[in-house]
Design a protein around this motif. Sequence first.
Motif, PDB file in Angstrom:
ATOM      1  N   SER A  43      24.582  -9.661  -3.635  1.00  0.00           N
ATOM      2  CA  SER A  43      23.485  -8.710  -3.480  1.00  0.00           C
ATOM      3  C   SER A  43      22.739  -8.547  -4.794  1.00  0.00           C
ATOM      4  N   SER A  90      17.406  -3.751  -1.678  1.00  0.00           N
ATOM      5  CA  SER A  90      18.621  -4.543  -1.821  1.00  0.00           C
ATOM      6  C   SER A  90      18.431  -5.852  -1.068  1.00  0.00           C
ATOM      7  N   GLN A  91      18.616  -6.960  -1.772  1.00  0.00           N
ATOM      8  CA  GLN A  91      18.470  -8.296  -1.184  1.00  0.00           C
ATOM      9  C   GLN A  91      19.859  -8.897  -0.987  1.00  0.00           C
ATOM     10  N   ALA A 106      16.374 -12.840   3.225  1.00  0.00           N
ATOM     11  CA  ALA A 106      17.034 -12.096   2.151  1.00  0.00           C
ATOM     12  C   ALA A 106      16.110 -11.674   1.014  1.00  0.00           C
ATOM     13  N   PRO A 107      15.225 -12.551   0.499  1.00  0.00           N
ATOM     14  CA  PRO A 107      14.501 -12.195  -0.732  1.00  0.00           C
ATOM     15  C   PRO A 107      13.262 -11.344  -0.485  1.00  0.00           C
ATOM     16  N   VAL A 108      12.793 -10.735  -1.566  1.00  0.00           N
ATOM     17  CA  VAL A 108      11.453 -10.152  -1.610  1.00  0.00           C
ATOM     18  C   VAL A 108      10.510 -11.274  -2.019  1.00  0.00           C
ATOM     19  N   THR A 124      13.106  -7.809   3.970  1.00  0.00           N
ATOM     20  CA  THR A 124      13.699  -6.703   3.216  1.00  0.00           C
ATOM     21  C   THR A 124      13.049  -5.367   3.551  1.00  0.00           C
ATOM     22  N   GLN A 164      19.915  -5.343   7.287  1.00  0.00           N
ATOM     23  CA  GLN A 164      19.344  -5.246   5.945  1.00  0.00           C
ATOM     24  C   GLN A 164      18.156  -4.295   5.938  1.00  0.00           C
ATOM     25  N   ASN A 171      17.871  -0.724   3.776  1.00  0.00           N
ATOM     26  CA  ASN A 171      16.809  -0.457   2.805  1.00  0.00           C
ATOM     27  C   ASN A 171      15.992   0.776   3.183  1.00  0.00           C
TER      28      ASN A 171
END
Length: 226
Positions: free
Chosen positions: A23, A38-39, A49-51, A81, A106, A110
């Motif tokens: 994470s 949080s990724q 998963a990523p921004v 995210t 996820q 967030n």
Amino acid sequence: MTFAGHEEDLFPADDGLFADTFSEDSVYKFFGQEVKISQKFGANLGVAAPVWDAALQLCHFFEQQSFDLRGKRIIELGAGTGIVGILAALLGADVTLTDLPLAVPQLKANVSANMPITGWPSVTPTVLPLSWGQDQLSFPSNWDLVLGADIVYLTETYPLLLETLVHLSKNGAVVFLSSKMRKEHGTPGFYEENLPDRFHVDLVRCDVNQNINIYQASLRRDLKVK
């Protein structure tokens, strides 16, 4: 940034994209608001998963244009995210964040992490699964804004995305899509051919250095809405 279809194809368990599971927590600031993201990097989430830079560009665009999002009904597609939709909710919008089921936990985490001490300015953001071209009819069409960041990169999903955008925009919603313009994935073609087939499309921001464009679109009223 995820799409309709078979999740095992879109989130392959052994593609090696993120071989290790870990994470990464980051804080971003727009409009004076801090957004904590949080990724969850790991094989299960893959590209969700990523921004992505296109999401940050869309947040910067709204900030630079001094968009008043208070009271706006907003739905975000392929939220990943959730950074764009969460920012909108912190600014007073009534937000629904959507993605494929695997990305929903996820998103919910967030959203919870960003709830202000005094509560959300408008309402608590809603998080729901949405597979394009399959279950968009379960969603209403009375949105003010439809948002998407880096969701245009799989050509086989373009007709499904277009079908979903048409439904969500039937009652006059304005669409904002921010995209890395990947020629190898046919991204320019979506904005030059697919989207103009049903929408009036305007390029409202072009970042040459990052190769990211932001488009504003509204449903064409000269065409019969199916």
